[in-house]
Write an enzyme that holds these catalytic residues in place. Structure first.
Site, PDB file in Angstrom:
ATOM      1  N   GLU A 122       0.808  -1.225   0.000  1.00 56.45           N
ATOM      2  CA  GLU A 122       0.000   0.000   0.000  1.00 56.45           C
ATOM      3  C   GLU A 122       0.837   1.269   0.000  1.00 56.45           C
ATOM      4  O   GLU A 122       1.979   1.287   0.439  1.00 56.45           O
ATOM      5  CB  GLU A 122      -0.877   0.035   1.259  1.00 56.45           C
ATOM      6  CG  GLU A 122      -1.868  -1.075   1.311  1.00 56.45           C
ATOM      7  CD  GLU A 122      -2.702  -1.037   2.582  1.00 56.45           C
ATOM      8  OE1 GLU A 122      -3.512  -1.948   2.761  1.00 56.45           O
ATOM      9  OE2 GLU A 122      -2.539  -0.100   3.393  1.00 56.45           O
ATOM     10  N   CYS A 135       3.032   8.428   2.248  1.00 58.20           N
ATOM     11  CA  CYS A 135       3.399   7.381   3.206  1.00 58.20           C
ATOM     12  C   CYS A 135       3.794   6.145   2.398  1.00 58.20           C
ATOM     13  O   CYS A 135       2.985   5.594   1.656  1.00 58.20           O
ATOM     14  CB  CYS A 135       2.204   7.106   4.120  1.00 58.20           C
ATOM     15  SG  CYS A 135       2.544   5.864   5.352  1.00 58.20           S
ATOM     16  N   CYS A 142       4.795  -7.658   7.499  1.00 61.68           N
ATOM     17  CA  CYS A 142       5.746  -7.202   8.519  1.00 61.68           C
ATOM     18  C   CYS A 142       5.996  -8.342   9.487  1.00 61.68           C
ATOM     19  O   CYS A 142       5.108  -9.156   9.739  1.00 61.68           O
ATOM     20  CB  CYS A 142       5.172  -5.999   9.274  1.00 61.68           C
ATOM     21  SG  CYS A 142       6.360  -5.210  10.376  1.00 61.68           S
ATOM     22  N   CYS A 146       2.989  -5.834  15.846  1.00 59.90           N
ATOM     23  CA  CYS A 146       2.479  -4.870  16.820  1.00 59.90           C
ATOM     24  C   CYS A 146       0.961  -5.098  16.909  1.00 59.90           C
ATOM     25  O   CYS A 146       0.282  -5.166  15.881  1.00 59.90           O
ATOM     26  CB  CYS A 146       2.776  -3.444  16.381  1.00 59.90           C
ATOM     27  SG  CYS A 146       4.544  -3.146  16.178  1.00 59.90           S
ATOM     28  N   CYS A 149      -1.711  -2.881  15.190  1.00 58.62           N
ATOM     29  CA  CYS A 149      -1.480  -2.560  13.773  1.00 58.62           C
ATOM     30  C   CYS A 149      -2.011  -3.674  12.886  1.00 58.62           C
ATOM     31  O   CYS A 149      -1.697  -4.846  13.098  1.00 58.62           O
ATOM     32  CB  CYS A 149       0.011  -2.370  13.536  1.00 58.62           C
ATOM     33  SG  CYS A 149       0.452  -2.285  11.807  1.00 58.62           S
ATOM     34  N   GLY A 212       5.479  -2.436   6.916  1.00 62.25           N
ATOM     35  CA  GLY A 212       6.830  -2.941   7.140  1.00 62.25           C
ATOM     36  C   GLY A 212       7.655  -2.109   8.097  1.00 62.25           C
ATOM     37  O   GLY A 212       7.314  -0.980   8.434  1.00 62.25           O
ATOM     38  N   GLU A 213       8.751  -2.694   8.540  1.00 68.16           N
ATOM     39  CA  GLU A 213       9.724  -2.001   9.401  1.00 68.16           C
ATOM     40  C   GLU A 213      10.912  -1.622   8.509  1.00 68.16           C
ATOM     41  O   GLU A 213      11.694  -2.490   8.106  1.00 68.16           O
ATOM     42  CB  GLU A 213      10.147  -2.943  10.538  1.00 68.16           C
ATOM     43  CG  GLU A 213      11.402  -2.548  11.302  1.00 68.16           C
ATOM     44  CD  GLU A 213      11.393  -1.121  11.836  1.00 68.16           C
ATOM     45  OE1 GLU A 213      10.538  -0.790  12.666  1.00 68.16           O
ATOM     46  OE2 GLU A 213      12.265  -0.321  11.410  1.00 68.16           O
ATOM     47  N   SER A 244      10.251   6.046   9.997  1.00 68.39           N
ATOM     48  CA  SER A 244       9.617   5.649  11.247  1.00 68.39           C
ATOM     49  C   SER A 244      10.000   4.215  11.593  1.00 68.39           C
ATOM     50  O   SER A 244       9.802   3.303  10.789  1.00 68.39           O
ATOM     51  CB  SER A 244       8.100   5.758  11.098  1.00 68.39           C
ATOM     52  OG  SER A 244       7.472   5.254  12.246  1.00 68.39           O
ATOM     53  N   SER A 266       7.998   4.655  16.879  1.00 70.10           N
ATOM     54  CA  SER A 266       6.683   4.181  17.338  1.00 70.10           C
ATOM     55  C   SER A 266       6.833   3.784  18.798  1.00 70.10           C
ATOM     56  O   SER A 266       7.163   2.641  19.103  1.00 70.10           O
ATOM     57  CB  SER A 266       6.248   2.953  16.527  1.00 70.10           C
ATOM     58  OG  SER A 266       6.086   3.297  15.185  1.00 70.10           O
ATOM     59  N   LEU A 267       6.566   4.711  19.688  1.00 75.32           N
ATOM     60  CA  LEU A 267       6.770   4.438  21.111  1.00 75.32           C
ATOM     61  C   LEU A 267       5.527   3.749  21.700  1.00 75.32           C
ATOM     62  O   LEU A 267       5.598   2.641  22.193  1.00 75.32           O
ATOM     63  CB  LEU A 267       7.082   5.743  21.844  1.00 75.32           C
ATOM     64  CG  LEU A 267       7.527   5.583  23.288  1.00 75.32           C
ATOM     65  CD1 LEU A 267       8.814   4.787  23.384  1.00 75.32           C
ATOM     66  CD2 LEU A 267       7.669   6.938  23.961  1.00 75.32           C
ATOM     67  N   HIS A 268       4.416   4.437  21.666  1.00 73.88           N
ATOM     68  CA  HIS A 268       3.095   3.877  21.981  1.00 73.88           C
ATOM     69  C   HIS A 268       2.860   3.437  23.420  1.00 73.88           C
ATOM     70  O   HIS A 268       1.723   3.113  23.773  1.00 73.88           O
ATOM     71  CB  HIS A 268       2.739   2.698  21.055  1.00 73.88           C
ATOM     72  CG  HIS A 268       2.805   3.047  19.603  1.00 73.88           C
ATOM     73  ND1 HIS A 268       2.212   4.169  19.071  1.00 73.88           N
ATOM     74  CD2 HIS A 268       3.414   2.431  18.564  1.00 73.88           C
ATOM     75  CE1 HIS A 268       2.445   4.214  17.777  1.00 73.88           C
ATOM     76  NE2 HIS A 268       3.175   3.185  17.438  1.00 73.88           N
ATOM     77  N   ASN A 345      -7.421   3.830  15.109  1.00 78.01           N
ATOM     78  CA  ASN A 345      -8.402   3.631  14.050  1.00 78.01           C
ATOM     79  C   ASN A 345      -8.741   2.137  14.012  1.00 78.01           C
ATOM     80  O   ASN A 345      -7.971   1.348  13.474  1.00 78.01           O
ATOM     81  CB  ASN A 345      -7.790   4.092  12.720  1.00 78.01           C
ATOM     82  CG  ASN A 345      -8.793   4.111  11.606  1.00 78.01           C
ATOM     83  OD1 ASN A 345      -9.972   3.848  11.817  1.00 78.01           O
ATOM     84  ND2 ASN A 345      -8.319   4.405  10.415  1.00 78.01           N
ATOM     85  N   CYS A 388      -3.483   1.374   8.119  1.00 79.45           N
ATOM     86  CA  CYS A 388      -2.469   0.679   7.350  1.00 79.45           C
ATOM     87  C   CYS A 388      -2.779  -0.812   7.277  1.00 79.45           C
ATOM     88  O   CYS A 388      -3.021  -1.449   8.287  1.00 79.45           O
ATOM     89  CB  CYS A 388      -1.120   0.900   8.028  1.00 79.45           C
ATOM     90  SG  CYS A 388       0.211  -0.056   7.356  1.00 79.45           S
TER      91      CYS A 388
HETATM   92  S1  SF4 Z   1       3.381  -0.865  13.400  1.00 80.17           S
HETATM   93 FE1  SF4 Z   1       4.931  -1.031  11.780  1.00 80.17          FE
HETATM   94  S2  SF4 Z   1       6.449  -2.454  12.680  1.00 80.17           S
HETATM   95 FE2  SF4 Z   1       4.561  -2.729  13.892  1.00 80.17          FE
HETATM   96  S3  SF4 Z   1       3.481  -4.440  12.852  1.00 80.17           S
HETATM   97 FE3  SF4 Z   1       2.716  -2.495  11.971  1.00 80.17          FE
HETATM   98  S4  SF4 Z   1       3.955  -2.218  10.098  1.00 80.17           S
HETATM   99 FE4  SF4 Z   1       5.046  -3.695  11.435  1.00 80.17          FE
END
Ligand code: SF4
Length: 416
Positions: A122, A135, A142, A146, A149, A212-213, A244, A266-268, A345, A388
């Site tokens: 995407e 973006c 990934c 997380c 996500c 992805g990371e 990020s 991405s602290l969260h 979201n 995402c």
């Molecule tokens: S937040 Fe980023 S690193 Fe974490 S699962 Fe989603 S895409 Fe992967």
């Protein structure tokens, strides 16, 4: 083919192998997109041009590819008419395939794209009054899982190549009609002289924040961003690019040194228990280690602050205590920081709810009072599949024939 085989997931915390840099098409032609200019010159020489010709043609072709955005060798008007078919027989100018394009009522545009070997990923464009942010994805799926996500629920298929990463930026410029039509610097045979100014661009910023990371696909992301930043290429300043990461500590310093873009993290969460749950990479690289790596990030300063992303999850990470701990941690490491508060979201099957607007406001106020900017990001594109990974999942439910029909309709609509 190695890059079409599903990659095994080596665990939640291990880097994944990097795919090869050149992927010839089924017909043997090589896609030039994603290759640095010296590599293009080498390929031209290997295909039979003498050194001087290879160097000149590489310079011309590179300019046409990245500065003018042409997708057909026939459009390269300063290259001889006999040379153009020679190029087309051996090389292609790739773009990711568009499976589906959505346009939100707030201007957000989202594309479901497909690699040449059939994997969906995407890209999202978010226009604002004074900027337009693309973006960009770095992987198909990934490894990191997380829990908030949607992409994290997908299996990692493979890393995107440099061409597939920079190809997203090029495709966005195609869609936005943003390629310049002016005279090429140093080349005097361009026919279609027009007016080009870099001002007034729609696509002004890039965030490596899609699927992805990015630091688990370091080399390809670096090579793609180098093309984006190349003054003879897409010429976007590193100050307008943000990468990020969810906290791949060992790669962060390299990122600052070899790419030099802005950093977002991405602290969260601010406690081990909660961050272990929602960003499982935390089990390997804990909060303090991550914040120390941020403090050491090359180039970070008050003028180039590190962004901390914080998704607001009801009764999970959104208490006053959490907000105060966030301030304490960022101060402890003396970080030039800003915090982006992101209302969650929800997606089908998610285990979390979004914090209430009042809670988000109270959280934001505490962080602001602690001297750290903490704006609440307005949710965008909620009338289309917004979070995402959602577009890809929705598309998987459709049959191939449906998707082909929709893609054809989208292509027709864009011809108007
Ligand atoms: S937040 Fe980023 S690193 Fe974490 S699962 Fe989603 S895409 Fe992967």
């Amino acid at each position: 083919m190695a890059d079409t085989t599903l990659m095994t997931i080596p665990g939640q915390v291990d880097p994944v192998p990097v795919a090869r840099d050149i992927t010839p098409r089924a017909d043997g032609r090589i896609d030039l997109i994603g290759l640095p200019r010296p590599r293009i010159r080498e390929l031209f020489a290997e295909a039979g041009l003498d050194e001087r010709q290879a160097k000149l043609r590489a310079k011309q072709v590179f300019h046409w590819l990245y500065h003018r955005g042409v997708t057909d060798f026939e459009a390269m008007t300063d290259i001889s008419k006999t040379m153009r078919p020679w190029l087309a027989e051996r090389f292609v100018i790739g773009r990711p395939n568009i499976v589906e394009a959505q346009h939100s009522s707030d201007g957000t545009r989202k594309w479901l794209l497909q690699t040449d070997d059939g994997h969906d990923f995407e890209m999202v464009f978010i226009p604002d009054a004074d900027r337009g942010t693309l973006c960009v994805s770095s992987q198909v799926g990934c490894t990191l899982n997380c829990t908030f996500c949607h992409t994290g629920t997908m299996r990692l298929v493979r890393n995107l190549t440099p061409g597939e990463i920079v190809g997203q930026v090029m495709l966005a410029r195609d869609a936005l009609g943003e390629w310049p039509k002016g005279v090429m610097d140093g080349l005097d045979e361009a026919e279609d002289v027009g007016h080009y100014t870099a001002d007034g661009r729609l696509l002004t910023n890039i965030v490596m924040m899609g699927m992805g990371e990015p630091l688990y696909n370091f080399d390809h992301v670096r090579d793609a961003l180098n093309l984006v930043m190349d003054g003879d290429g897409l010429a976007l300043s590193k100050r307008r690019i943000t990468l990020s990461t969810s906290g791949v500590v060992p790669a962060m310093e390299r990122c600052g040194e070899e790419i030099g873009v802005n950093l977002a993290v991405s602290l969260h969460a601010v406690t081990k228990d909660v961050r272990d749950e929602i960003v499982p990479l935390n089990k390997k690289y804990g909060i303090e280690e991550l914040l120390q790596a941020c403090a050491d990030y090359p180039g970070a300063s008050n003028a180039r602050r590190i962004t901390f992303e914080y998704v607001m999850l009801k009764d999970k990470n959104d208490s006053d205590e959490d907000a105060r701990e966030l301030v304490r941690l960022l101060r402890k490491f003396d970080l030039p920081a800003k915090v982006n508060l992101i209302p969650f979201n929800p997606w089908p099957g998610a285990n979390y709810e979004c914090s209430t607007p009042e809670r988000i406001k109270a959280f934001s106020n505490i962080v602001f009072e602690g001297g750290i900017s903490a704006p609440v990001r307005t949710p965008r594109g909620r009338d289309i599949d917004a979070a995402c990974g959602q577009l890809k999942t929705a598309a998987q439910k459709k049959s191939r024939a449906e998707r082909d029909r929709e893609a054809a309709a989208a292509a027709l609509a864009s011809e108007d």
